[in-house]
Each structure stands twice: as structure tokens, then as C-alpha cells.
Write a protein that holds these residues in place. Structure first.
Motif, short mmCIF file in Angstrom:
data_model
loop_
_atom_site.label_atom_id
_atom_site.label_comp_id
_atom_site.label_asym_id
_atom_site.label_seq_id
_atom_site.Cartn_x
_atom_site.Cartn_y
_atom_site.Cartn_z
N GLU A 320 -1.17 -8.85 -4.53
CA GLU A 320 -0.34 -7.68 -4.81
C GLU A 320 -1.01 -6.83 -5.90
O GLU A 320 -1.63 -7.38 -6.83
CB GLU A 320 1.05 -8.11 -5.27
N PRO A 321 -0.91 -5.51 -5.81
CA PRO A 321 -1.47 -4.65 -6.86
C PRO A 321 -0.95 -5.04 -8.23
O PRO A 321 0.25 -5.28 -8.42
CB PRO A 321 -1.02 -3.25 -6.45
N GLY A 322 -1.84 -5.19 -9.17
CA GLY A 322 -1.47 -5.58 -10.52
C GLY A 322 -2.70 -5.58 -11.39
O GLY A 322 -3.56 -4.70 -11.28
N ALA A 323 -2.82 -6.60 -12.25
CA ALA A 323 -3.94 -6.66 -13.18
C ALA A 323 -5.24 -6.99 -12.47
O ALA A 323 -6.32 -6.50 -12.84
CB ALA A 323 -3.66 -7.68 -14.28
N ASP A 324 -5.17 -7.85 -11.44
CA ASP A 324 -6.38 -8.28 -10.75
C ASP A 324 -6.83 -7.30 -9.67
O ASP A 324 -8.02 -7.11 -9.45
CB ASP A 324 -6.19 -9.67 -10.13
N VAL A 325 -5.89 -6.72 -8.97
CA VAL A 325 -6.21 -5.81 -7.87
C VAL A 325 -5.54 -4.46 -8.14
O VAL A 325 -4.33 -4.41 -8.39
CB VAL A 325 -5.74 -6.36 -6.51
N VAL A 326 -6.34 -3.40 -8.10
CA VAL A 326 -5.84 -2.04 -8.28
C VAL A 326 -6.07 -1.30 -6.97
O VAL A 326 -7.20 -1.21 -6.49
CB VAL A 326 -6.56 -1.33 -9.44
N ALA A 327 -4.99 -0.77 -6.39
CA ALA A 327 -5.10 -0.14 -5.07
C ALA A 327 -4.87 1.36 -5.16
O ALA A 327 -3.96 1.82 -5.87
CB ALA A 327 -4.09 -0.76 -4.11
N ASP A 328 -5.70 2.11 -4.46
CA ASP A 328 -5.53 3.55 -4.31
C ASP A 328 -5.48 3.82 -2.81
O ASP A 328 -6.50 4.07 -2.18
CB ASP A 328 -6.69 4.29 -4.99
N LEU A 329 -4.30 3.75 -2.24
CA LEU A 329 -4.12 3.78 -0.79
C LEU A 329 -3.17 4.91 -0.41
O LEU A 329 -1.98 4.68 -0.17
CB LEU A 329 -3.59 2.43 -0.29
N PRO A 330 -3.66 6.14 -0.34
CA PRO A 330 -2.78 7.25 0.02
C PRO A 330 -2.31 7.13 1.47
O PRO A 330 -3.11 6.82 2.36
CB PRO A 330 -3.68 8.48 -0.18
N PRO A 331 -1.03 7.35 1.73
CA PRO A 331 -0.53 7.24 3.10
C PRO A 331 -0.97 8.43 3.94
O PRO A 331 -1.43 9.45 3.43
CB PRO A 331 0.99 7.23 2.90
N GLY A 332 -0.85 8.26 5.24
CA GLY A 332 -1.11 9.37 6.15
C GLY A 332 -2.52 9.40 6.71
O GLY A 332 -2.84 10.25 7.54
N ILE A 333 -3.37 8.50 6.31
CA ILE A 333 -4.74 8.44 6.86
C ILE A 333 -4.70 7.49 8.06
O ILE A 333 -4.53 6.28 7.90
CB ILE A 333 -5.75 7.94 5.81
N THR A 334 -4.85 8.03 9.24
CA THR A 334 -4.73 7.23 10.45
C THR A 334 -6.08 7.13 11.16
O THR A 334 -6.96 7.97 11.00
CB THR A 334 -3.71 7.86 11.41
N ALA A 335 -6.21 6.06 11.96
CA ALA A 335 -7.43 5.84 12.74
C ALA A 335 -7.10 4.86 13.85
O ALA A 335 -6.13 4.09 13.77
CB ALA A 335 -8.55 5.30 11.86
N ARG A 336 -7.93 4.89 14.92
CA ARG A 336 -7.76 3.95 16.02
C ARG A 336 -8.67 2.75 15.75
O ARG A 336 -9.88 2.81 15.97
CB ARG A 336 -8.09 4.59 17.37
N LEU A 337 -8.07 1.66 15.27
CA LEU A 337 -8.82 0.49 14.86
C LEU A 337 -8.18 -0.77 15.41
O LEU A 337 -7.02 -0.76 15.86
CB LEU A 337 -8.89 0.40 13.32
N ASP A 338 -8.93 -1.87 15.35
CA ASP A 338 -8.40 -3.19 15.70
C ASP A 338 -7.80 -3.77 14.43
O ASP A 338 -8.50 -4.06 13.45
CB ASP A 338 -9.55 -4.07 16.22
N ARG A 339 -6.48 -3.96 14.42
CA ARG A 339 -5.78 -4.39 13.21
C ARG A 339 -6.31 -5.75 12.71
O ARG A 339 -6.53 -5.95 11.52
CB ARG A 339 -4.27 -4.48 13.48
N ARG A 340 -6.49 -6.70 13.64
CA ARG A 340 -6.93 -8.04 13.23
C ARG A 340 -8.31 -8.00 12.61
O ARG A 340 -8.57 -8.64 11.58
CB ARG A 340 -6.92 -8.99 14.44
#
Length: 446
Positions: A320-340
Motif C-alpha cells: 500500500e502507498p506509504g513510507a516504502d512505496v510512493v505512487a503517482d497513478l493519475p486515473p483516466g489513462i487507459t490501454a488495451r493490455l493483458d491484466r495478468r
């Protein structure tokens, strides 16, 4: 061929020119020398003006002038018309000197003779100069040159035709050999050429055929060995899945009851559990690698919100985002990818950064034209420069002194294979304060 014809015509011109001029010049100098030798016994030294005039008159060339210091004969050319270089050469030499001069388009030939005394062989101070026009000789040379060039021009078309026919016969097998070599380079190992004749080209074709046959045999052997090795790894990996599943079930029970076991037994149980999980992960990675090697890996694309998919991947592993992991993940960016497969890439990159780097590990997603870019940056020691070019190779270890690690050594290789399966790639760089992995994937399927 054209160069050869031009060179031949030029060589003929130079040879003829030298022959005509050389013959005329030699004849002129010998004739003047003989006249001087014949008249010299009648000359007394030092000569008077009258004896110089008589000397000049005795020379049959009307252009000859006799010079003695400040005196000169009354007949012949002007001393001033004689080139200064020639006069200097005569004054310091005991040999006949000559020089060709082109004066306003009129070629002239000057000869200078230092007259020597008959007994001592020393110069007498008397110098004889004459000038002969080379207009006739130049005209003969020009005519010969025109004839040579005309002959070459007439012969050139026939020579070109013959050369083209000969070159075609020579170049045809060379072109065929070049085509065959290109096909061989593209992987068509069964290409062969028909041998004609017994010349050097035929020997070259024979050598090519033998080389191609040996290459086909060697590559076939290597491909068979590679295929067998891949099949062996895949078979072994699949055979290990069942006993590993049973072992995992046992180790789960041991983990649950570890607190009730004696201390030494608990430590052993936890060690067996950790090694079993590590072995299970290695087998899973080997199975995944074998699918890529066999060309059986497939994509199941769907429209994804990339930020949401990355967030789910992090949450599933407790990052989870916190001291160890910092996430910058803006919503709305889409792509056709394999989820797995995207999940596998994220898990490998972030897990690798947490294990070998130092927090905070920054995870960011952004759109870049027709691609989406995911970067994972840590703040650890970075990747050793010697390891950086092969960090995606299988079983690469950043620290060669450590034979074992928590990972299988295949994670980054699997991540890159998944990226390339999508039509993208992953690159690794050092930032100076850590390492950064950049995943670039096309937003739409190719």
C-alpha cells in the motif's frame, strides 16, 4: 573499359609526342655540336668581335648567336630572348643544355652550348645559343593525337559491347552467389547452387554449397538440442508442480503450528517452508519461461484503467502507498493490455526494487503519445555498471558473491518478455541515487 581505352589513347599520345620531340631535339643538338667542333680550331682566345661574327656566320643555323662575356655575334637571335634559366645553366655547366618554351601559343626549342677548349676540357667562356621553332612538330603531334582519339572512339563501342558480354558471363554466377548468400543469411539454410565448369567461380560455388550444407547440419543439431533442453525444463517443471503442491500444503500446516514446536524444530520448519515457497516460485517462473521459449505465450487484451490495475497489483501484495512505496497513478489513462501479464511485470519490478534497492520506491504512470509509461524508481545503491547491460538476462545476479537470493533470478527476464509480447519493452538505468526501470507499452494493439 572506358577508362582503359582512355588510358591507352593517352599513353599512345604521350609516347608519340616524346618520340617526335626527342628525335628532333637530339638531331638539332648534335648538328649544332658538330658545327661548333668543326669551326672551333680556327677560333683564337680571347675572341674579337670580328671572330665572333665569323663564328656566328659559320654556323649554318640562321638563329645561332655566339656570346663571349659582353660581346655577341652580329647574327642570330637576341640574347635577351634566351630564357634566363637556360643561360644560367650554360654558365655553370660543361654540357649542352636545352629548354622548350611556349611563347603565346608558339612552341620553341632553345639550345645552349658552353664551348670548351680542345686540350684542357675547360670552358672557354664562349657560349652558343640557337632557337628552333617546334610548330611543325607540334602539328604532327596534334594530328597523331586526333587520329589516336578517333580510332579509340570508333573502337570503343565494340570494346564496350564485348566487355559487357564478357562481364555478363562472369557476373551472372556472382549475382547468383550473392542472392544465395543473402538467402542463407536470412535463415534459408537449404539453399544450394548448381556447379558449372571447373574454373575459380565453380570452385567458389562448390565451397559455398559445402559451407551451407555444414551450416545447415550444425544449426539443425543446435536447434534440436535447444528444443530438447526447453522440453526437458518444461517437463521437469510440470512434473514438480504436483509434489510441490503437496509440500506447500504440509509447510502451511507447519507454519501454523510452528509456535507450538520446540525452538530448533520451529526454525527448521520455517526454513523448509521458505525454501519450498522459493522452489515453487522458481518452478512457476521456469514454466512461464518455457512458454515464451516455445512460442505458446498468448495475450488476452482488455480495456484497462492502467492506474487502477497497478493499484490492484500493489494492494494484492500488501504494498500500500506509504513510507516504502510512493505512487503517482493519475486515473483516466487507459490501454488495451493483458491484466495478468501487467500484474506480473508490476510485481517483478516493484518487488525487485524493494528487495535490492531502498525506500521509498516510486511508482508512476503517464501517457506518452501512443504509449503508456510505467516507471519504478528506488533509492538504493543502483545497479553495478558491469551488470547493467545484462540485468534482464536469466539468472543474472547483481551481487555475484551471493549465490542465493529470495527471487528466482528470472523475474526481470519474465517481465521483459511480457513487455515485448505486448509490443513494448523495459529499460534499466542508474539515476545516481538509485535504479530506475521504465516500462513502455503501446496503448493500442498492433
Amino acid at each position: 573499359m572506358i577508362i582503359g581505352a582512355t588510358a591507352a589513347a593517352g599513353a599512345s599520345y604521350v609516347s608519340a609526342r616524346n618520340a617526335i620531340l626527342g628525335g628532333f631535339q637530339d638531331q638539332t643538338m648534335l648538328k649544332l655540336r658538330d658545327q661548333i667542333v668543326a669551326y672551333l680550331p680556327t677560333v683564337s682566345l680571347p675572341p674579337t668581335q670580328a671572330s665572333l661574327d665569323a663564328f656566328g656566320t659559320a654556323l649554318k643555323s640562321s638563329n645561332a648567336v655566339v656570346v663571349y662575356h659582353g660581346l655577341r655575334s652580329g647574327s642570330g637571335i637576341s640574347v635577351d630572348s634566351v630564357p634566363a634559366d637556360l643561360r644560367h645553366a650554360v654558365s655553370v655547366s660543361t654540357n649542352i643544355q636545352f629548354q622548350r618554351v611556349d611563347t603565346e601559343g608558339f612552341p620553341q626549342f632553345f639550345v645552349g652550348v658552353p664551348v670548351q677548349t680542345g686540350t684542357s676540357g675547360r670552358t672557354s667562356g664562349i657560349e652558343v645559343y640557337t632557337m628552333v621553332s617546334l610548330i611543325q612538330q607540334q602539328a604532327a603531334i596534334d594530328e597523331l593525337s586526333r587520329t589516336a582519339w578517333q580510332t579509340s572512339a570508333l573502337a570503343l563501342p565494340f570494346a564496350v559491347v564485348l566487355a559487357l558480354l564478357a562481364a555478363r558471363q562472369v557476373l551472372r554466377p556472382v549475382r547468383a552467389l550473392n542472392t544465395a548468400a543473402s538467402q542463407l543469411g536470412r535463415g534459408k539454410l537449404d539453399v544450394r547452387l548448381r556447379v558449372k565448369g571447373s574454373d575459380e567461380l565453380a570452385q567458389l560455388v562448390t565451397t559455398f554449397n559445402n559451407t551451407a550444407a555444414e551450416l545447415e547440419r550444425t544449426v539443425g543439431t543446435l536447434r534440436t538440442m535447444e528444443s530438447e533442453a526447453r522440453r526437458f525444463v518444461a517437463d521437469v517443471s510440470h512434473e514438480l508442480r504436483t509434489p510441490l503442491a503437496a509440500m506447500n500444503a504440509v509447510t502451511d500446516v507447519l507454519d501454523e503450528d510452528a509456535d507450538q514446536l520446540p525452538p530448533d524444530t520451529a526454525v527448521a520448519a520455517r526454513l523448509v517452508s521458505a525454501e519450498t515457497r522459493r522452489l515453487t516460485r522458481l518452478v512457476q517462473d521456469l514454466i512461464e519461461i518455457s512458454r515464451f521459449d516455445a512460442g505458446r505465450a498468448e495475450l488476452r487484451r482488455e480495456d484497462l484503467d492502467v492506474a487502477a490495475a497497478v493499484t490492484d497489483s500493489l494492494a494484492a501484495r500488501g504494498w500500500e502507498p506509504g513510507a516504502d512505496v510512493v505512487a503517482d497513478l493519475p486515473p483516466g489513462i487507459t490501454a488495451r493490455l493483458d491484466r495478468r501479464r501487467l500484474d506480473i511485470v508490476v510485481a517483478n519490478l516493484v518487488g525487485n526494487a524493494l528487495r535490492h534497492g531502498a525506500p521509498p520506491v516510486e511508482v508512476a504512470v503517464r501517457a506518452a503519445g501512443g504509449d503508456i509509461v510505467l516507471t519504478v524508481t528506488d533509492h538504493g545503491p543502483g545497479i553495478p555498471e558491469a551488470v547493467l547491460p545484462r540485468v534482464f538476462d536469466r539468472f543474472t545476479k547483481a551481487d555475484t558473491a551471493r549465490a542465493r537470493s529470495e527471487g528466482s533470478g528470472l523475474g526481470l527476464s519474465i517481465a521483459r518478455e511480457n513487455a515485448r509480447l505486448h509490443g513494448g519493452d523495459i529499460v534499466a538505468v542508474n539515476t545516481g541515487t538509485g535504479a530506475r526501470f521504465e516500462l513502455r507499452l503501446p496503448r493500442e494493439a498492433w
